[in-house]
Design a protein around this motif. Structure first.
Motif, PDB file in Angstrom:
ATOM      1  N   LEU A   5     117.838  30.593  10.001  1.00 15.83           N
ATOM      2  CA  LEU A   5     117.175  29.208  10.634  1.00 15.83           C
ATOM      3  C   LEU A   5     117.270  29.294  12.144  1.00 15.83           C
ATOM      4  O   LEU A   5     116.374  28.643  12.898  1.00 15.83           O
ATOM      5  CB  LEU A   5     117.670  28.085   9.885  1.00 15.83           C
ATOM      6  N   LYS A   6     118.368  29.503  12.528  1.00 15.71           N
ATOM      7  CA  LYS A   6     118.543  29.375  14.155  1.00 15.71           C
ATOM      8  C   LYS A   6     117.687  30.271  14.762  1.00 15.71           C
ATOM      9  O   LYS A   6     117.172  29.840  15.924  1.00 15.71           O
ATOM     10  CB  LYS A   6     119.912  29.977  14.451  1.00 15.71           C
ATOM     11  N   VAL A   7     117.307  31.454  14.324  1.00 13.23           N
ATOM     12  CA  VAL A   7     116.517  32.292  15.019  1.00 13.23           C
ATOM     13  C   VAL A   7     115.021  31.705  14.900  1.00 13.23           C
ATOM     14  O   VAL A   7     114.303  31.633  15.806  1.00 13.23           O
ATOM     15  CB  VAL A   7     116.366  33.820  14.527  1.00 13.23           C
ATOM     16  N   LEU A   8     114.484  31.207  13.912  1.00 11.78           N
ATOM     17  CA  LEU A   8     113.213  30.436  13.448  1.00 11.78           C
ATOM     18  C   LEU A   8     113.141  29.399  14.462  1.00 11.78           C
ATOM     19  O   LEU A   8     111.975  29.041  15.062  1.00 11.78           O
ATOM     20  CB  LEU A   8     113.169  29.976  12.212  1.00 11.78           C
ATOM     21  N   LYS A   9     114.394  28.702  14.787  1.00 12.36           N
ATOM     22  CA  LYS A   9     114.112  27.325  15.491  1.00 12.36           C
ATOM     23  C   LYS A   9     113.985  27.700  17.036  1.00 12.36           C
ATOM     24  O   LYS A   9     113.105  27.070  17.894  1.00 12.36           O
ATOM     25  CB  LYS A   9     115.580  26.523  15.601  1.00 12.36           C
ATOM     26  N   ARG A  19     124.261  36.612  19.659  1.00 10.27           N
ATOM     27  CA  ARG A  19     125.392  37.567  19.378  1.00 10.27           C
ATOM     28  C   ARG A  19     124.956  38.592  18.262  1.00 10.27           C
ATOM     29  O   ARG A  19     123.729  38.537  17.833  1.00 10.27           O
ATOM     30  CB  ARG A  19     126.413  36.556  18.498  1.00 10.27           C
ATOM     31  N   ARG A  20     125.754  39.670  18.281  1.00 11.71           N
ATOM     32  CA  ARG A  20     125.384  40.614  17.237  1.00 11.71           C
ATOM     33  C   ARG A  20     125.540  40.312  15.836  1.00 11.71           C
ATOM     34  O   ARG A  20     124.492  40.391  15.108  1.00 11.71           O
ATOM     35  CB  ARG A  20     126.794  41.583  17.506  1.00 11.71           C
ATOM     36  N   LYS A  21     126.058  39.201  15.624  1.00 13.82           N
ATOM     37  CA  LYS A  21     126.164  38.551  14.047  1.00 13.82           C
ATOM     38  C   LYS A  21     124.752  37.852  13.982  1.00 13.82           C
ATOM     39  O   LYS A  21     124.186  38.140  12.963  1.00 13.82           O
ATOM     40  CB  LYS A  21     127.424  37.674  13.746  1.00 13.82           C
ATOM     41  N   GLU A  22     124.728  37.207  14.759  1.00 20.55           N
ATOM     42  CA  GLU A  22     122.889  36.477  14.672  1.00 20.55           C
ATOM     43  C   GLU A  22     122.059  37.293  14.214  1.00 20.55           C
ATOM     44  O   GLU A  22     121.113  37.242  13.486  1.00 20.55           O
ATOM     45  CB  GLU A  22     122.989  35.554  16.071  1.00 20.55           C
ATOM     46  N   MET A  25     122.518  39.367  10.962  1.00 19.85           N
ATOM     47  CA  MET A  25     122.389  38.334   9.838  1.00 19.85           C
ATOM     48  C   MET A  25     120.797  38.095   9.636  1.00 19.85           C
ATOM     49  O   MET A  25     120.224  38.036   8.536  1.00 19.85           O
ATOM     50  CB  MET A  25     123.252  37.386   9.860  1.00 19.85           C
ATOM     51  N   PHE A  26     120.067  38.092  10.797  1.00 17.89           N
ATOM     52  CA  PHE A  26     118.546  37.571  10.703  1.00 17.89           C
ATOM     53  C   PHE A  26     117.803  38.938  10.017  1.00 17.89           C
ATOM     54  O   PHE A  26     117.239  38.638   9.321  1.00 17.89           O
ATOM     55  CB  PHE A  26     118.154  37.409  12.059  1.00 17.89           C
ATOM     56  N   ILE A  27     118.403  40.126  10.552  1.00 12.77           N
ATOM     57  CA  ILE A  27     117.593  41.429   9.949  1.00 12.77           C
ATOM     58  C   ILE A  27     118.066  41.471   8.590  1.00 12.77           C
ATOM     59  O   ILE A  27     117.111  41.830   7.890  1.00 12.77           O
ATOM     60  CB  ILE A  27     118.395  42.545  10.893  1.00 12.77           C
TER      61      ILE A  27
END
Length: 123
Positions: A5-9, A19-22, A25-27
């Protein structure tokens, strides 16, 4: 789910760092959604084997293209590289391997020209 959701925002935000985790996790969540939509396309009969996409998965792929590109650029920024490094993937095989190595590298621990370290902000 929060990383997705952070990426979509940040739909079309190409500035800053991710971040690598962001990114990963999106992928991961993106792959899960794509798999589920592909399965649903197969069940309801909207899957076209000739092009390898169904109606739902095709619409989803179009909708998620810009956010995927944006988070990829921000991930490259986090490792201290320009977003233009995406084009290294145009080199057959070797380009994708180099890009993958860039994407799995840890963040630059200090601030860089693309912004402050997101790990320091999150901590």
């Amino acid at each position: 789910m929060n990383w997705y959701l952070k990426v979509l925002k940040q739909y079309a935000v190409f500035q800053g760092r991710a971040r690598r985790k962001e990114y990963w996790m999106f992928i991961l969540f993106n792959l899960i959604v794509s798999f589920v939509l592909g399965f649903i396309d197969g069940v309801i009969g909207t899957f076209d084997a000739e092009i390898g996409l169904g109606l739902l998965s095709g619409v989803y792929a179009l909708a998620i293209f810009i956010p995927s590109l944006a988070v990829l650029v921000r991930r490259l920024h986090d490792t201290g590289r320009s977003g233009w490094w995406i084009f290294i993937s145009l080199i057959p095989l070797i380009g994708l391997i180099v890009l993958l190595v860039f994407l799995v590298q840890d963040s630059n621990p200090e601030d860089n020209i693309y912004g402050s370290n997101p790990k320091a902000v999150a901590a």
